[in-house]
Design a protein around this motif. Structure first.
Motif, PDB file in Angstrom:
ATOM      1  N   ARG A  77      39.174   8.837  52.082  1.00  0.00           N
ATOM      2  CA  ARG A  77      38.461   9.815  51.274  1.00  0.00           C
ATOM      3  C   ARG A  77      39.447  10.814  50.689  1.00  0.00           C
ATOM      4  NH1 ARG A  77      33.422  11.337  55.358  1.00  0.00           N
ATOM      5  NH2 ARG A  77      32.510   9.239  55.453  1.00  0.00           N
ATOM      6  N   PRO A  78      39.170  11.311  49.496  1.00  0.00           N
ATOM      7  CA  PRO A  78      40.082  12.292  48.920  1.00  0.00           C
ATOM      8  C   PRO A  78      40.096  13.569  49.744  1.00  0.00           C
ATOM      9  CG  PRO A  78      38.049  12.125  47.626  1.00  0.00           C
ATOM     10  CD  PRO A  78      38.036  10.995  48.617  1.00  0.00           C
ATOM     11  N   ALA A  79      41.258  14.185  49.823  1.00  0.00           N
ATOM     12  CA  ALA A  79      41.393  15.414  50.607  1.00  0.00           C
ATOM     13  C   ALA A  79      40.562  16.519  49.974  1.00  0.00           C
ATOM     14  CB  ALA A  79      42.856  15.830  50.676  1.00  0.00           C
ATOM     15  N   ALA A  80      39.955  17.353  50.835  1.00  0.00           N
ATOM     16  CA  ALA A  80      39.157  18.472  50.336  1.00  0.00           C
ATOM     17  C   ALA A  80      40.067  19.472  49.621  1.00  0.00           C
ATOM     18  CB  ALA A  80      38.438  19.155  51.496  1.00  0.00           C
ATOM     19  N   PRO A  81      39.613  20.050  48.511  1.00  0.00           N
ATOM     20  CA  PRO A  81      40.450  21.007  47.794  1.00  0.00           C
ATOM     21  C   PRO A  81      40.710  22.247  48.636  1.00  0.00           C
ATOM     22  CG  PRO A  81      38.196  21.025  46.938  1.00  0.00           C
ATOM     23  CD  PRO A  81      38.292  19.868  47.880  1.00  0.00           C
ATOM     24  N   VAL A  82      41.902  22.796  48.506  1.00  0.00           N
ATOM     25  CA  VAL A  82      42.281  23.998  49.247  1.00  0.00           C
ATOM     26  C   VAL A  82      41.853  25.212  48.438  1.00  0.00           C
ATOM     27  CG1 VAL A  82      44.200  25.290  50.236  1.00  0.00           C
ATOM     28  CG2 VAL A  82      44.235  22.786  50.267  1.00  0.00           C
ATOM     29  N   SER A  83      41.132  26.145  49.060  1.00  0.00           N
ATOM     30  CA  SER A  83      40.691  27.341  48.358  1.00  0.00           C
ATOM     31  C   SER A  83      41.896  28.202  48.005  1.00  0.00           C
ATOM     32  CB  SER A  83      39.713  28.145  49.222  1.00  0.00           C
ATOM     33  OG  SER A  83      40.364  28.653  50.375  1.00  0.00           O
ATOM     34  N   GLU A  84      41.748  29.025  46.977  1.00  0.00           N
ATOM     35  CA  GLU A  84      42.861  29.851  46.509  1.00  0.00           C
ATOM     36  C   GLU A  84      43.331  30.823  47.587  1.00  0.00           C
ATOM     37  OE1 GLU A  84      45.876  31.195  44.235  1.00  0.00           O
ATOM     38  OE2 GLU A  84      44.562  29.476  43.833  1.00  0.00           O
ATOM     39  N   ILE A  85      42.408  31.381  48.348  1.00  0.00           N
ATOM     40  CA  ILE A  85      42.810  32.344  49.376  1.00  0.00           C
ATOM     41  C   ILE A  85      43.661  31.658  50.444  1.00  0.00           C
ATOM     42  CG2 ILE A  85      40.798  32.067  50.891  1.00  0.00           C
ATOM     43  CD1 ILE A  85      42.348  35.450  49.924  1.00  0.00           C
ATOM     44  N   ARG A  86      43.423  30.364  50.701  1.00  0.00           N
ATOM     45  CA  ARG A  86      44.219  29.645  51.690  1.00  0.00           C
ATOM     46  C   ARG A  86      45.623  29.330  51.183  1.00  0.00           C
ATOM     47  NH1 ARG A  86      41.380  26.803  56.053  1.00  0.00           N
ATOM     48  NH2 ARG A  86      39.204  27.432  56.041  1.00  0.00           N
ATOM     49  N   ARG A  87      45.831  29.439  49.891  1.00  0.00           N
ATOM     50  CA  ARG A  87      47.161  29.203  49.330  1.00  0.00           C
ATOM     51  C   ARG A  87      48.070  30.428  49.466  1.00  0.00           C
ATOM     52  NH1 ARG A  87      46.944  24.650  45.907  1.00  0.00           N
ATOM     53  NH2 ARG A  87      44.830  24.007  45.367  1.00  0.00           N
ATOM     54  N   THR A  88      47.536  31.517  49.975  1.00  0.00           N
ATOM     55  CA  THR A  88      48.295  32.760  50.047  1.00  0.00           C
ATOM     56  C   THR A  88      49.522  32.614  50.933  1.00  0.00           C
ATOM     57  OG1 THR A  88      46.247  34.032  49.778  1.00  0.00           O
ATOM     58  CG2 THR A  88      48.176  35.221  50.590  1.00  0.00           C
ATOM     59  N   ASP A  89      50.654  33.041  50.432  1.00  0.00           N
ATOM     60  CA  ASP A  89      51.880  33.126  51.224  1.00  0.00           C
ATOM     61  C   ASP A  89      51.872  34.512  51.863  1.00  0.00           C
ATOM     62  OD1 ASP A  89      54.397  33.087  52.294  1.00  0.00           O
ATOM     63  OD2 ASP A  89      55.463  33.130  50.377  1.00  0.00           O
ATOM     64  N   TRP A  90      51.224  34.641  53.014  1.00  0.00           N
ATOM     65  CA  TRP A  90      50.966  35.948  53.604  1.00  0.00           C
ATOM     66  C   TRP A  90      52.217  36.766  53.886  1.00  0.00           C
ATOM     67  CZ3 TRP A  90      46.372  37.750  52.857  1.00  0.00           C
ATOM     68  CH2 TRP A  90      45.283  36.867  52.768  1.00  0.00           C
ATOM     69  N   PRO A  91      53.313  36.202  54.384  1.00  0.00           N
ATOM     70  CA  PRO A  91      54.497  37.039  54.614  1.00  0.00           C
ATOM     71  C   PRO A  91      55.041  37.672  53.339  1.00  0.00           C
ATOM     72  CG  PRO A  91      54.670  34.978  55.832  1.00  0.00           C
ATOM     73  CD  PRO A  91      53.495  34.840  54.911  1.00  0.00           C
ATOM     74  N   ASN A  92      54.679  37.111  52.173  1.00  0.00           N
ATOM     75  CA  ASN A  92      55.145  37.638  50.894  1.00  0.00           C
ATOM     76  C   ASN A  92      53.977  37.984  49.970  1.00  0.00           C
ATOM     77  OD1 ASN A  92      58.141  37.169  51.275  1.00  0.00           O
ATOM     78  ND2 ASN A  92      57.373  35.081  51.562  1.00  0.00           N
ATOM     79  N   ALA A  93      52.859  38.371  50.578  1.00  0.00           N
ATOM     80  CA  ALA A  93      51.648  38.643  49.801  1.00  0.00           C
ATOM     81  C   ALA A  93      51.729  39.994  49.094  1.00  0.00           C
ATOM     82  CB  ALA A  93      50.431  38.610  50.720  1.00  0.00           C
ATOM     83  N   VAL A  94      50.990  40.092  48.005  1.00  0.00           N
ATOM     84  CA  VAL A  94      50.797  41.359  47.285  1.00  0.00           C
ATOM     85  C   VAL A  94      49.317  41.699  47.409  1.00  0.00           C
ATOM     86  CG1 VAL A  94      50.923  42.523  45.055  1.00  0.00           C
ATOM     87  CG2 VAL A  94      52.682  40.848  45.693  1.00  0.00           C
ATOM     88  N   ILE A  95      49.014  42.820  48.061  1.00  0.00           N
ATOM     89  CA  ILE A  95      47.624  43.170  48.350  1.00  0.00           C
ATOM     90  C   ILE A  95      47.338  44.557  47.805  1.00  0.00           C
ATOM     91  CG2 ILE A  95      45.894  43.491  50.151  1.00  0.00           C
ATOM     92  CD1 ILE A  95      47.470  41.617  51.915  1.00  0.00           C
ATOM     93  N   ARG A  96      46.270  44.680  47.052  1.00  0.00           N
ATOM     94  CA  ARG A  96      45.861  45.970  46.487  1.00  0.00           C
ATOM     95  C   ARG A  96      44.932  46.720  47.433  1.00  0.00           C
ATOM     96  NH1 ARG A  96      46.882  47.013  41.210  1.00  0.00           N
ATOM     97  NH2 ARG A  96      47.800  45.325  39.979  1.00  0.00           N
ATOM     98  N   SER A  97      44.973  48.034  47.343  1.00  0.00           N
ATOM     99  CA  SER A  97      44.041  48.925  48.037  1.00  0.00           C
ATOM    100  C   SER A  97      44.159  48.863  49.561  1.00  0.00           C
ATOM    101  CB  SER A  97      42.601  48.611  47.599  1.00  0.00           C
ATOM    102  OG  SER A  97      41.715  49.623  47.980  1.00  0.00           O
ATOM    103  N   LEU A  98      45.347  48.541  50.069  1.00  0.00           N
ATOM    104  CA  LEU A  98      45.556  48.499  51.517  1.00  0.00           C
ATOM    105  C   LEU A  98      46.062  49.874  51.961  1.00  0.00           C
ATOM    106  CD1 LEU A  98      45.511  47.063  54.174  1.00  0.00           C
ATOM    107  CD2 LEU A  98      47.656  45.909  53.581  1.00  0.00           C
ATOM    108  N   LYS A  99      45.147  50.827  52.023  1.00  0.00           N
ATOM    109  CA  LYS A  99      45.512  52.210  52.325  1.00  0.00           C
ATOM    110  C   LYS A  99      46.008  52.386  53.752  1.00  0.00           C
ATOM    111  CE  LYS A  99      42.284  54.127  48.908  1.00  0.00           C
ATOM    112  NZ  LYS A  99      41.940  52.823  48.326  1.00  0.00           N
ATOM    113  N   PHE A 100      45.694  51.478  54.640  1.00  0.00           N
ATOM    114  CA  PHE A 100      46.139  51.581  56.021  1.00  0.00           C
ATOM    115  C   PHE A 100      47.652  51.675  56.127  1.00  0.00           C
ATOM    116  CE2 PHE A 100      47.705  49.191  59.770  1.00  0.00           C
ATOM    117  CZ  PHE A 100      47.248  50.023  60.780  1.00  0.00           C
ATOM    118  N   CYS A 101      48.369  51.063  55.189  1.00  0.00           N
ATOM    119  CA  CYS A 101      49.829  51.057  55.244  1.00  0.00           C
ATOM    120  C   CYS A 101      50.438  52.396  54.849  1.00  0.00           C
ATOM    121  CB  CYS A 101      50.378  49.939  54.359  1.00  0.00           C
ATOM    122  SG  CYS A 101      50.113  48.279  55.050  1.00  0.00           S
TER     123      CYS A 101
END
Length: 238
Positions: A77-101
């Motif tokens: 069976r064809p592989a299920a598509p990967v959602s865009e959020i799962r493609r995130t390179d978290w160690p090098n992510a750019v995140i808006r509105s993260l006031k906690f930092c």
């Protein structure tokens, strides 16, 4: 508002105080504090967690089919598509509105897991992993339903006063920009900074609630739950 549809297949049931509750599909729980950090590349879809089985003795001979010419069932069976959020390179992510930092800029830019400031903000410390589920309320109501992420972030230097938070992250309407929603704060550290509350594991459970096991300042562990209390996405413990 986004419905409470489950994203993907259901996970196994969680047993709490003798009761079972279905979980939304997630990619994984946070790793224990101090475990090695291994998420250096964009995550891939979850694989089966069933352990491989083996034998301590000699290998058993291969058993042939009783029917010599039976056709092999090798349909794939064809592989299920990967959602865009799962493609995130978290160690090098750019995140808006993260006031906690604590940055004055609206955008937090991570590089190799840290924003690089004197009092750094680190994403997914100690080998923690993101959790994926469709759990953030979204406007407008006709906006397409997509997966969201829940990630662990820590503010402060190692060996000093530090504080952790669970950060819900969602994609904007373009499906490319990552926005932080109101965070779930861990307890404040001890006055001297030598004792810190950490999130040992966390997951999204039914009704879009978040459940976590935490290690408290006194070293004991307990299970906590939070749910949103308004359309802005603020959380309350219950």
């Amino acid at each position: 508002m986004r419905g409470n549809l489950l994203v993907g297949a259901m996970l196994t049931l969680t047993f709490v105080a003798g009761c079972t509750s279905p979980l939304k599909r997630v990619d994984g729980d946070a790793g224990p504090a101090g475990s090695p950090f291994t998420s250096a590349s964009p995550p891939s879809p979850s694989a089966s967690s069933a352990p491989a089985t083996g034998s301590a003795g000699p290998s058993a001979p291969t058993t042939r089919s009783a029917t010599p010419d039976a056709p092999a069932n090798s349909t794939s069976r064809p592989a299920a598509p990967v959602s865009e959020i799962r493609r995130t390179d978290w160690p090098n992510a750019v995140i808006r509105s993260l006031k906690f930092c604590g940055e004055s800029d609206d955008v937090v830019v991570f590089r190799n897991g840290s924003n690089g400031l004197d009092v750094p903000c680190r994403i997914l410390p100690g080998g923690a992993r993101p959790v994926y589920a469709d759990f953030i309320t979204e406007e407008p109501a006709n906006s397409p339903s997509t997966e969201d992420a829940l990630v662990l972030v820590e503010l402060g230097n190692s060996g000093a006063a530090r504080r952790q938070a669970l950060v819900p992250v969602q994609l904007d309407y373009t499906g490319r920009v990552r926005w932080a929603r109101p965070v779930i704060l861990g307890d404040a550290p001890s006055p001297s900074g030598d004792r810190v509350m950490t999130f040992v594991s966390y997951r999204v459970v039914r009704d879009n609630a978040v459940q976590a096991t935490v290690r408290k300042l006194d070293g004991g562990t307990e299970t906590r739950r939070w749910r949103t209390v308004d359309h802005a996405g603020n959380w309350e413990r219950y």
